[in-house]
Scaffold this motif. Structure first.
Motif, PDB file in Angstrom:
ATOM      1  N   ILE A  52      -3.254  -5.948   1.844  1.00 33.44           N
ATOM      2  CA  ILE A  52      -2.413  -6.047   0.547  1.00 33.44           C
ATOM      3  C   ILE A  52      -1.793  -4.826   0.058  1.00 33.44           C
ATOM      4  N   TYR A  53      -0.799  -4.942  -0.745  1.00 32.71           N
ATOM      5  CA  TYR A  53      -0.275  -3.972  -1.327  1.00 32.71           C
ATOM      6  C   TYR A  53      -0.563  -4.069  -2.768  1.00 32.71           C
ATOM      7  N   THR A  54      -1.409  -3.045  -3.426  1.00 38.79           N
ATOM      8  CA  THR A  54      -1.715  -3.128  -4.811  1.00 38.79           C
ATOM      9  C   THR A  54      -1.220  -1.970  -5.277  1.00 38.79           C
ATOM     10  N   LEU A  55      -0.467  -2.312  -6.640  1.00 41.54           N
ATOM     11  CA  LEU A  55      -0.043  -1.164  -7.279  1.00 41.54           C
ATOM     12  C   LEU A  55      -0.731  -1.402  -8.793  1.00 41.54           C
ATOM     13  N   LEU A  56      -1.438  -0.181  -9.373  1.00 39.25           N
ATOM     14  CA  LEU A  56      -1.937  -0.291 -10.858  1.00 39.25           C
ATOM     15  C   LEU A  56      -0.629   0.201 -11.661  1.00 39.25           C
ATOM     16  N   VAL A  57      -0.234  -0.380 -12.664  1.00 36.19           N
ATOM     17  CA  VAL A  57       0.719   0.018 -13.338  1.00 36.19           C
ATOM     18  C   VAL A  57       0.563   0.292 -14.937  1.00 36.19           C
ATOM     19  N   ALA A  58       0.671   1.101 -15.551  1.00 35.99           N
ATOM     20  CA  ALA A  58       0.353   1.646 -16.859  1.00 35.99           C
ATOM     21  C   ALA A  58       0.884   2.886 -17.525  1.00 35.99           C
ATOM     22  N   ASP A  59       1.552   2.644 -18.405  1.00 38.77           N
ATOM     23  CA  ASP A  59       2.642   3.853 -19.110  1.00 38.77           C
ATOM     24  C   ASP A  59       1.935   4.960 -19.556  1.00 38.77           C
ATOM     25  N   SER A  60       0.511   4.478 -19.838  1.00 36.91           N
ATOM     26  CA  SER A  60      -0.233   5.572 -20.583  1.00 36.91           C
ATOM     27  C   SER A  60      -1.481   6.287 -19.632  1.00 36.91           C
ATOM     28  N   ALA A  61      -1.697   7.730 -19.939  1.00 36.10           N
ATOM     29  CA  ALA A  61      -2.817   7.833 -18.765  1.00 36.10           C
ATOM     30  C   ALA A  61      -4.249   7.417 -19.696  1.00 36.10           C
ATOM     31  N   VAL A  62      -4.242   6.899 -20.782  1.00 34.22           N
ATOM     32  CA  VAL A  62      -5.411   6.496 -21.226  1.00 34.22           C
ATOM     33  C   VAL A  62      -5.929   5.201 -20.485  1.00 34.22           C
ATOM     34  N   HIS A  63      -5.493   4.577 -19.761  1.00 31.66           N
ATOM     35  CA  HIS A  63      -6.102   3.694 -18.780  1.00 31.66           C
ATOM     36  C   HIS A  63      -6.723   4.249 -17.377  1.00 31.66           C
ATOM     37  N   ARG A  64      -6.602   5.395 -17.252  1.00 32.94           N
ATOM     38  CA  ARG A  64      -7.282   6.069 -16.150  1.00 32.94           C
ATOM     39  C   ARG A  64      -6.896   5.106 -14.897  1.00 32.94           C
ATOM     40  N   LYS A  65      -5.817   5.074 -14.559  1.00 31.10           N
ATOM     41  CA  LYS A  65      -5.468   4.296 -13.405  1.00 31.10           C
ATOM     42  C   LYS A  65      -5.700   5.016 -12.194  1.00 31.10           C
ATOM     43  N   GLY A  66      -5.655   6.314 -12.226  1.00 31.81           N
ATOM     44  CA  GLY A  66      -6.276   6.864 -10.898  1.00 31.81           C
ATOM     45  C   GLY A  66      -7.584   6.857 -10.487  1.00 31.81           C
TER      46      GLY A  66
END
Length: 274
Positions: A52-66
């Motif tokens: 699958i292709y999964t892309l985590l999308v969040a405008d703010s760094a506070v969501h710690r998407k990395g």
């Protein structure tokens, strides 16, 4: 607590600040990557594989998407049965990497075929901006027994058994450049699971965390077992009934609600992959 891998990973990451939705899709993507092209589900004369292709999308760094992206890459690297492509690369370099055999430095085994995980904590920084990247990523989403690339200056090379998985993150501002009109109307966006935060977790400095109730070692052991699976998936009858109740009316709705992006037309394939 259930002992399936997804539940175990959610327990392992329960103290971290990234939202549950990000960790859950990190787990799904990890499983798809280590299953490679070893497992499939037959549908008529074609097969669907779990990449699958999964892309985590969040405008703010506070969501710690990395962090969920990094955990997926780390877990796949520990199983060591699938190539990992990370860092900045052109799409041509990625294809070249897929075409090469890779030797496991510990076991000496050769990782054959085009199964790979592409990992990028920021997608727009991970792939060099190139109109061909959108087209090729779209093309290799579905399993290919052979993918032939003819590039000026590099000759012709063939990639066997392409089963490509992506785990990446970005924000809406950066995505505008990558998911352009070609990506939207050419099919890439319809092949990408874009995951938004489902919660905002309380802060945790993590000073006192050395390991969690579900250790990294347990996650690795569970994945090691999953990585040995081969053959065709079997679906429970209840699952197939539930799928038909959802899919058949959706299919009927296509007739009167055309979608130029192809998202609605392809969402069933992503559901089956997951």
């Amino acid at each position: 607590m259930s002992d399936d891998f997804v539940s175990l990973l959610l327990s392992h990451t329960s103290e971290y600040e990234s939202p549950t939705s990000f960790w859950k899709w990190s787990a799904f993507t990890t499983i798809g990557a280590i299953l490679r092209d070893n497992c499939y589900r037959q549908f008529g004369d074609h097969r669907i594989y779990p990449n699958i292709y999964t892309l985590l999308v969040a405008d703010s760094a506070v969501h710690r998407k990395g962090n969920p992206v990094k955990l997926c890459e780390t877990l796949v690297s520990k199983i060591n049965n699938t190539k990992i492509i990370s860092g900045r690369a052109s799409i041509q370099a990625i294809l070249d990497e897929l075409s090469r055999g890779e030797t496991n430095p510990k076991t000496g085994a050769i990782l054959k075929g085009g199964s790979a995980l592409f990992s990028a904590a920021e997608l727009s920084a991970g792939i060099v901006n190139d109109p061909e990247a959108i087209k090729i990523l779209t093309d290799i989403y579905d399993f290919r027994e052979e993918y032939t690339s003819r590039l000026r200056g590099s000759g012709v090379f063939r990639i066997k058994n392409v089963c490509f998985t992506m785990m990446a993150a970005s924000n809406e501002s950066m995505l505008v450049d990558f998911y352009d009109q070609t990506a939207i109307f050419g099919g890439l966006i319809g092949r990408t699971m874009m995951i938004k935060p489902d919660e905002f977790r309380a802060g945790n400095s993590l000073w006192d965390i050395r390991d969690t109730s579900v250790s990294f070692k347990i996650l690795k052991e569970k994945l090691q077992v999953i990585s040995t699976l081969t053959g065709e998936f079997e679906l429970a009858k209840d699952a197939m009934t539930t799928y038909d109740k959802w899919y058949l009316p959706l299919r009927k709705a296509y007739e009167k609600k055309p979608d130029k992006s192809g998202i609605m037309g392809r969402i069933h394939t992503s559901v089956l992959k997951v």
